[in-house]
Scaffold this motif. Structure first.
Motif, PDB file in Angstrom:
ATOM      1  N   ARG A 262      48.184 -40.680 -71.378  1.00  0.00           N
ATOM      2  CA  ARG A 262      47.343 -39.475 -71.443  1.00  0.00           C
ATOM      3  C   ARG A 262      48.174 -38.302 -71.917  1.00  0.00           C
ATOM      4  O   ARG A 262      49.353 -38.189 -71.590  1.00  0.00           O
ATOM      5  CB  ARG A 262      46.806 -39.098 -70.055  1.00  0.00           C
ATOM      6  CG  ARG A 262      46.231 -40.213 -69.293  1.00  0.00           C
ATOM      7  CD  ARG A 262      45.649 -39.721 -67.984  1.00  0.00           C
ATOM      8  NE  ARG A 262      44.446 -38.957 -68.241  1.00  0.00           N
ATOM      9  CZ  ARG A 262      43.449 -38.843 -67.365  1.00  0.00           C
ATOM     10  NH1 ARG A 262      43.518 -39.425 -66.210  1.00  0.00           N
ATOM     11  NH2 ARG A 262      42.392 -38.126 -67.647  1.00  0.00           N
ATOM     12  N   ALA A 263      47.544 -37.388 -72.665  1.00  0.00           N
ATOM     13  CA  ALA A 263      48.215 -36.148 -73.063  1.00  0.00           C
ATOM     14  C   ALA A 263      48.152 -35.176 -71.891  1.00  0.00           C
ATOM     15  O   ALA A 263      47.080 -34.922 -71.336  1.00  0.00           O
ATOM     16  CB  ALA A 263      47.521 -35.556 -74.283  1.00  0.00           C
TER      17      ALA A 263
ATOM     18  N   GLU B  89      42.353 -26.783 -64.060  1.00  0.00           N
ATOM     19  CA  GLU B  89      42.314 -26.968 -65.520  1.00  0.00           C
ATOM     20  C   GLU B  89      43.641 -26.813 -66.245  1.00  0.00           C
ATOM     21  O   GLU B  89      43.941 -27.570 -67.168  1.00  0.00           O
ATOM     22  CB  GLU B  89      41.293 -26.011 -66.169  1.00  0.00           C
ATOM     23  CG  GLU B  89      41.064 -26.274 -67.645  1.00  0.00           C
ATOM     24  CD  GLU B  89      40.121 -25.260 -68.265  1.00  0.00           C
ATOM     25  OE1 GLU B  89      38.952 -25.613 -68.460  1.00  0.00           O
ATOM     26  OE2 GLU B  89      40.570 -24.112 -68.533  1.00  0.00           O
ATOM     27  N   SER B  90      44.452 -25.821 -65.870  1.00  0.00           N
ATOM     28  CA  SER B  90      45.655 -25.562 -66.682  1.00  0.00           C
ATOM     29  C   SER B  90      46.782 -25.017 -65.813  1.00  0.00           C
ATOM     30  O   SER B  90      46.542 -24.382 -64.789  1.00  0.00           O
ATOM     31  CB  SER B  90      45.322 -24.561 -67.794  1.00  0.00           C
ATOM     32  OG  SER B  90      44.625 -23.453 -67.260  1.00  0.00           O
TER      33      SER B  90
ATOM     34  N   HIS C 106      54.937 -21.429 -58.507  1.00  0.00           N
ATOM     35  CA  HIS C 106      55.558 -21.833 -59.770  1.00  0.00           C
ATOM     36  C   HIS C 106      56.098 -23.259 -59.757  1.00  0.00           C
ATOM     37  O   HIS C 106      57.022 -23.591 -60.509  1.00  0.00           O
ATOM     38  CB  HIS C 106      56.620 -20.814 -60.216  1.00  0.00           C
ATOM     39  CG  HIS C 106      57.779 -20.624 -59.271  1.00  0.00           C
ATOM     40  ND1 HIS C 106      59.037 -21.092 -59.557  1.00  0.00           N
ATOM     41  CD2 HIS C 106      57.877 -20.021 -58.065  1.00  0.00           C
ATOM     42  CE1 HIS C 106      59.864 -20.762 -58.568  1.00  0.00           C
ATOM     43  NE2 HIS C 106      59.177 -20.113 -57.639  1.00  0.00           N
ATOM     44  N   GLY C 107      55.474 -24.152 -58.973  1.00  0.00           N
ATOM     45  CA  GLY C 107      56.034 -25.489 -58.834  1.00  0.00           C
ATOM     46  C   GLY C 107      55.495 -26.540 -59.775  1.00  0.00           C
ATOM     47  O   GLY C 107      56.109 -27.598 -59.925  1.00  0.00           O
ATOM     48  N   PHE C 108      54.347 -26.276 -60.409  1.00  0.00           N
ATOM     49  CA  PHE C 108      53.704 -27.373 -61.122  1.00  0.00           C
ATOM     50  C   PHE C 108      54.574 -27.919 -62.253  1.00  0.00           C
ATOM     51  O   PHE C 108      54.778 -29.118 -62.386  1.00  0.00           O
ATOM     52  CB  PHE C 108      52.330 -26.940 -61.671  1.00  0.00           C
ATOM     53  CG  PHE C 108      51.460 -28.123 -61.938  1.00  0.00           C
ATOM     54  CD1 PHE C 108      50.586 -28.603 -60.977  1.00  0.00           C
ATOM     55  CD2 PHE C 108      51.565 -28.831 -63.130  1.00  0.00           C
ATOM     56  CE1 PHE C 108      49.823 -29.743 -61.197  1.00  0.00           C
ATOM     57  CE2 PHE C 108      50.815 -29.968 -63.361  1.00  0.00           C
ATOM     58  CZ  PHE C 108      49.940 -30.420 -62.401  1.00  0.00           C
ATOM     59  N   LYS C 109      55.058 -27.013 -63.077  1.00  0.00           N
ATOM     60  CA  LYS C 109      55.832 -27.433 -64.265  1.00  0.00           C
ATOM     61  C   LYS C 109      57.051 -28.269 -63.892  1.00  0.00           C
ATOM     62  O   LYS C 109      57.502 -29.104 -64.655  1.00  0.00           O
ATOM     63  CB  LYS C 109      56.265 -26.193 -65.070  1.00  0.00           C
ATOM     64  CG  LYS C 109      57.229 -25.315 -64.292  1.00  0.00           C
ATOM     65  CD  LYS C 109      57.584 -24.036 -65.004  1.00  0.00           C
ATOM     66  CE  LYS C 109      56.578 -22.944 -64.794  1.00  0.00           C
ATOM     67  NZ  LYS C 109      56.349 -22.525 -63.393  1.00  0.00           N
ATOM     68  N   LEU C 110      57.578 -28.018 -62.686  1.00  0.00           N
ATOM     69  CA  LEU C 110      58.797 -28.688 -62.231  1.00  0.00           C
ATOM     70  C   LEU C 110      58.521 -29.984 -61.473  1.00  0.00           C
ATOM     71  O   LEU C 110      59.454 -30.705 -61.108  1.00  0.00           O
ATOM     72  CB  LEU C 110      59.582 -27.738 -61.317  1.00  0.00           C
ATOM     73  CG  LEU C 110      60.246 -26.550 -62.017  1.00  0.00           C
ATOM     74  CD1 LEU C 110      60.445 -25.392 -61.044  1.00  0.00           C
ATOM     75  CD2 LEU C 110      61.586 -26.965 -62.604  1.00  0.00           C
ATOM     76  N   ALA C 111      57.249 -30.276 -61.244  1.00  0.00           N
ATOM     77  CA  ALA C 111      56.909 -31.369 -60.325  1.00  0.00           C
ATOM     78  C   ALA C 111      57.589 -32.694 -60.659  1.00  0.00           C
ATOM     79  O   ALA C 111      58.091 -33.371 -59.757  1.00  0.00           O
ATOM     80  CB  ALA C 111      55.395 -31.537 -60.254  1.00  0.00           C
TER      81      ALA C 111
ATOM     82  N   ARG D 212      47.964 -30.016 -67.972  1.00  0.00           N
ATOM     83  CA  ARG D 212      46.631 -30.336 -67.430  1.00  0.00           C
ATOM     84  C   ARG D 212      46.809 -30.866 -66.005  1.00  0.00           C
ATOM     85  O   ARG D 212      47.251 -32.008 -65.823  1.00  0.00           O
ATOM     86  CB  ARG D 212      45.945 -31.399 -68.298  1.00  0.00           C
ATOM     87  CG  ARG D 212      45.846 -31.057 -69.769  1.00  0.00           C
ATOM     88  CD  ARG D 212      45.074 -29.776 -70.027  1.00  0.00           C
ATOM     89  NE  ARG D 212      43.774 -29.768 -69.431  1.00  0.00           N
ATOM     90  CZ  ARG D 212      42.626 -29.901 -70.111  1.00  0.00           C
ATOM     91  NH1 ARG D 212      42.642 -30.040 -71.419  1.00  0.00           N
ATOM     92  NH2 ARG D 212      41.473 -29.862 -69.490  1.00  0.00           N
ATOM     93  N   PRO D 213      46.494 -30.071 -64.998  1.00  0.00           N
ATOM     94  CA  PRO D 213      46.840 -30.484 -63.631  1.00  0.00           C
ATOM     95  C   PRO D 213      46.124 -31.722 -63.108  1.00  0.00           C
ATOM     96  O   PRO D 213      46.780 -32.622 -62.562  1.00  0.00           O
ATOM     97  CB  PRO D 213      46.526 -29.244 -62.782  1.00  0.00           C
ATOM     98  CG  PRO D 213      45.670 -28.365 -63.622  1.00  0.00           C
ATOM     99  CD  PRO D 213      45.980 -28.694 -65.048  1.00  0.00           C
TER     100      PRO D 213
END
Ligand SMILES: Cc1cc2nc3c(=O)[nH]c(=O)nc-3n(C[C@H](O)[C@H](O)[C@H](O)COP(=O)(O)OP(=O)(O)OC[C@H]3O[C@@H](n4cnc5c(N)ncnc54)[C@H](O)[C@@H]3O)c2cc1C
Length: 388
Positions: free
Chosen positions: A83-84, A49-50, A344-349, A149-150
């Motif tokens: 998409r947002a 979800e987040s 902590h990788g998602f934001k940097l993907a 939003r993953p």
């Protein structure tokens, strides 16, 4: 005569592989992207979800340029996918002033000249009454933080990659990889494919891929719990920033209510145990874990009903120093690895997708990724278990 585009196989379409597919296809590569499961599935690291996006980085100021570029690329992907994906709601780090993460964010903000605010207990109570602070605790506010939003991010990146010509092969596990004189041969779904270059983005499954044998990546279990808000309006992103809560008895990451019902927390203080394989991921938490998460919420988040309404379990790959392994695969030619994002990788993907495309298509990148060189890991053995 124009050269034919390089054929690139991507193994794993979690968020990192999806971003690599987007960037490589957009830059003209012929992309084949494989995943054992479906697009945006919930068995690996890229669901639930987040996800937190933050710019003041406790893991080190060297990430700040990567985070800035990632922020630009998130917006680019939103436009391309229609998409947002990222809502900027600000980010809090809460705890005692001498707690290591509080010290780290202050140091990072000062060194990089990033905007921030420090609230004492009274200021925090006025502005963010959703959090209960102990005497002496402070809240550090990063205005350039938000919530991602993953699942739509993974699906959006794959859709944009597909529109640029990539072939996305879901439910197609890669069973065998063989280096050849011309590149790589791989077997997947009963077929054999020959490609020029391999991009390995297997997340917590890294240990199952032969060419990555020398890179130590442990699969760990991370559990998220959702708690219904007594007053949902006060817990939506326009009023509740994302938060990293440090506390000796009850640390967690906290995400605003996106579903109109519940706030998500990811407890830190209960540990993120190593699992033998992501295939053995338990599908819920033990009663003891749920009770401990409830106790943390009862203690520190007074606006939530302290019994979880939903629990989700996920696997993530951790390296010994909790920084990713990004670069050429040691001992192999024409192969790039991006794994071990250690919570902590998602934001940097998106920026790692860009880096993957740079490494495959140009053999180098202008982004500074020296600290993430996979070769460092055989020399390093320190361990701990935190982040987000
Ligand atoms: C609960 C949780 C909360 C988190 N919170 C944050 C946060 O707030 N902010 C943040 O920045 N980061 C956060 N992270 C970290 C971040 O989500 C991960 O670093 C990131 O999602 C890693 O993505 P990945 O693509 O490397 O791995 P994955 O998403 O696991 O993708 C790997 C993929 O490879 C596939 N695969 C593996 N082997 C094969 C094979 N042989 N054949 C075919 N397919 C294969 C798998 O099926 C899988 O889909 C969190 C992680 C978790 C688990």
């Amino acid at each position: 005569m124009t050269a034919s585009p390089p054929r690139v196989a991507i193994v794993g379409t979690g968020v990192i592989g999806a971003m690599a597919a987007w960037q490589l296809a957009a830059r003209g590569a012929e992309v084949l992207a494989f995943d054992r499961y479906g697009r945006g599935h919930d068995r690996g690291a890229s669901a639930g979800e987040s996800r937190i996006f933050r710019t003041v980085y406790k893991e080190g100021g060297s990430y700040v340029p990567l985070l800035r570029r990632a922020g630009e690329l998130w917006r680019e992907l939103e436009r391309a996918a229609g998409r947002a994906l990222l809502t900027m709601c600000g980010g809090l780090t809460i705890g005692a002033p001498d707690e290591p993460d509080l010290r780290a964010v202050r140091r990072c903000a000062e060194e990089a000249g990033l905007p921030h605010q420090i609230l004492d207990r009274t200021g925090a109570a006025e502005r963010f009454p959703q959090h209960r602070l102990d005497p002496g605790e402070i809240a550090f506010l990063d205005p350039n933080a938000g919530v991602l939003r993953p699942e739509p991010s993974v699906q959006g990146a794959l859709a944009v990659a597909e529109a640029a010509g990539a072939r996305i092969l879901s439910y197609t596990g890669v069973e065998d990889l063989e280096e050849t004189s011309a590149g790589w041969r791989l077997r997947a779904g009963g077929q054999t494919h020959a490609v020029d270059h391999l991009v390995l983005t297997p997340g917590p499954w890294a240990a199952t891929l032969g060419p990555l044998a020398a890179i130590p990546v442990e699969a760990r279990l991370i559990t998220a719990c959702w708690f219904a808000a007594r007053e949902v309006a006060a817990h939506r992103p326009d009023r509740l920033p994302i938060a990293i809560r440090r506390h000796p008895e009850a640390g967690f990451s906290c995400f605003p209510a996106l579903d109109g019902v519940a706030v998500k927390i990811v407890p830190h203080h209960l540990g993120w145990p190593v699992i033998d394989s992501p295939a053995d991921l338990p599908r819920s938490a033990t009663p003891e874990f749920a009770q401990a998460a409830s106790a943390a919420v009862a203690r520190l988040l007074p606006g939530l009903i302290p019994q979880p309404v939903r629990i989700g379990t996920y696997a993530e790959g951790f390296t010994p120093d909790e920084h990713a392994a990004v670069g050429p695969v040691p001992g192999a030619a024409n192969a790039t690895v991006l794994t071990g994002f250690s919570g902590h990788g998602f934001k940097l993907a998106p920026v790692f997708g860009e880096i993957a495309a740079d490494l495959v298509l140009r053999g180098k990148t202008e982004h500074d990724i020296a600290a993430l060189d996979p070769r460092r890991l055989s020399r390093n053995s320190q361990r701990s278990t935190r982040s987000s």
